[in-house]
Design a protein around this motif. Structure first.
Motif, mmCIF file in Angstrom:
data_model
loop_
_atom_site.group_PDB
_atom_site.id
_atom_site.type_symbol
_atom_site.label_atom_id
_atom_site.label_comp_id
_atom_site.label_asym_id
_atom_site.label_seq_id
_atom_site.Cartn_x
_atom_site.Cartn_y
_atom_site.Cartn_z
ATOM 1 N N LYS A 1 0.810 -1.305 -0.050
ATOM 2 C CA LYS A 1 -0.035 -0.018 0.025
ATOM 3 C C LYS A 1 0.982 1.272 0.015
ATOM 4 C CE LYS A 1 -4.447 1.051 1.917
ATOM 5 N NZ LYS A 1 -5.250 0.902 3.291
ATOM 6 N N LYS B 1 0.308 9.312 -1.564
ATOM 7 C CA LYS B 1 -0.936 9.452 -1.757
ATOM 8 C C LYS B 1 -1.503 10.766 -1.940
ATOM 9 C CE LYS B 1 -2.674 4.835 -0.748
ATOM 10 N NZ LYS B 1 -3.719 4.119 0.125
ATOM 11 N N ARG C 1 -2.565 13.318 -5.271
ATOM 12 C CA ARG C 1 -3.816 13.832 -5.231
ATOM 13 C C ARG C 1 -3.841 15.425 -5.413
ATOM 14 N NH1 ARG C 1 -8.937 13.829 -6.422
ATOM 15 N NH2 ARG C 1 -10.394 14.774 -4.492
ATOM 16 N N GLU D 1 -12.803 16.013 0.809
ATOM 17 C CA GLU D 1 -12.812 15.680 -0.742
ATOM 18 C C GLU D 1 -11.245 15.618 -1.165
ATOM 19 O OE1 GLU D 1 -13.602 14.685 -4.507
ATOM 20 O OE2 GLU D 1 -15.144 14.595 -2.775
ATOM 21 N N LYS E 1 -9.667 12.379 -0.478
ATOM 22 C CA LYS E 1 -10.343 11.210 -0.966
ATOM 23 C C LYS E 1 -9.179 10.360 -1.745
ATOM 24 C CE LYS E 1 -14.031 10.114 -4.479
ATOM 25 N NZ LYS E 1 -14.677 11.007 -5.437
ATOM 26 N N ASN E 2 -9.302 9.117 -1.369
ATOM 27 C CA ASN E 2 -8.283 7.928 -2.228
ATOM 28 C C ASN E 2 -7.218 8.050 -1.537
ATOM 29 O OD1 ASN E 2 -10.352 7.053 -3.670
ATOM 30 N ND2 ASN E 2 -9.933 8.654 -5.194
ATOM 31 N N CYS E 3 -6.807 8.708 -0.181
ATOM 32 C CA CYS E 3 -5.473 8.887 0.422
ATOM 33 C C CYS E 3 -5.642 7.729 1.421
ATOM 34 C CB CYS E 3 -5.313 10.137 1.102
ATOM 35 S SG CYS E 3 -4.900 11.563 0.040
#
Length: 71
Positions: free
Chosen positions: A2, A8, A12, A66, A69-71
């Motif tokens: 990961k 991450k 982003r 937001e 998000k996806n972190c």
């Protein structure tokens, strides 16, 4: 394996900056951070404080959730 959250988050920030067609210099000017700091964030070399995360969310006109998000 990961990806690290710091990396991450940098990815982003870069994605959002490119969506807006902003250079690192433009983002630096809008946030008040130095351009080299922006580059370090995007490469996952800096671990931001919550205050700095809030600055990015405000400049990008999105919520902190937001932004993360996806972190």
């Amino acid at each position: 394996m990961k990806k690290d959250i710091v990396l991450k988050f940098g990815v982003r920030i870069r994605e959002l900056r490119l969506e807006l067609k902003w250079s690192q210099e433009v983002l630096a000017e809008k946030t008040g951070f130095h351009r080299t700091y922006i580059g370090m964030i995007e490469r996952g070399e800096r671990n931001l404080s919550l205050r700095n995360i809030e600055v990015f969310a405000n400049v990008l006109k999105i919520s902190i959730s937001e932004l993360l998000k996806n972190c």
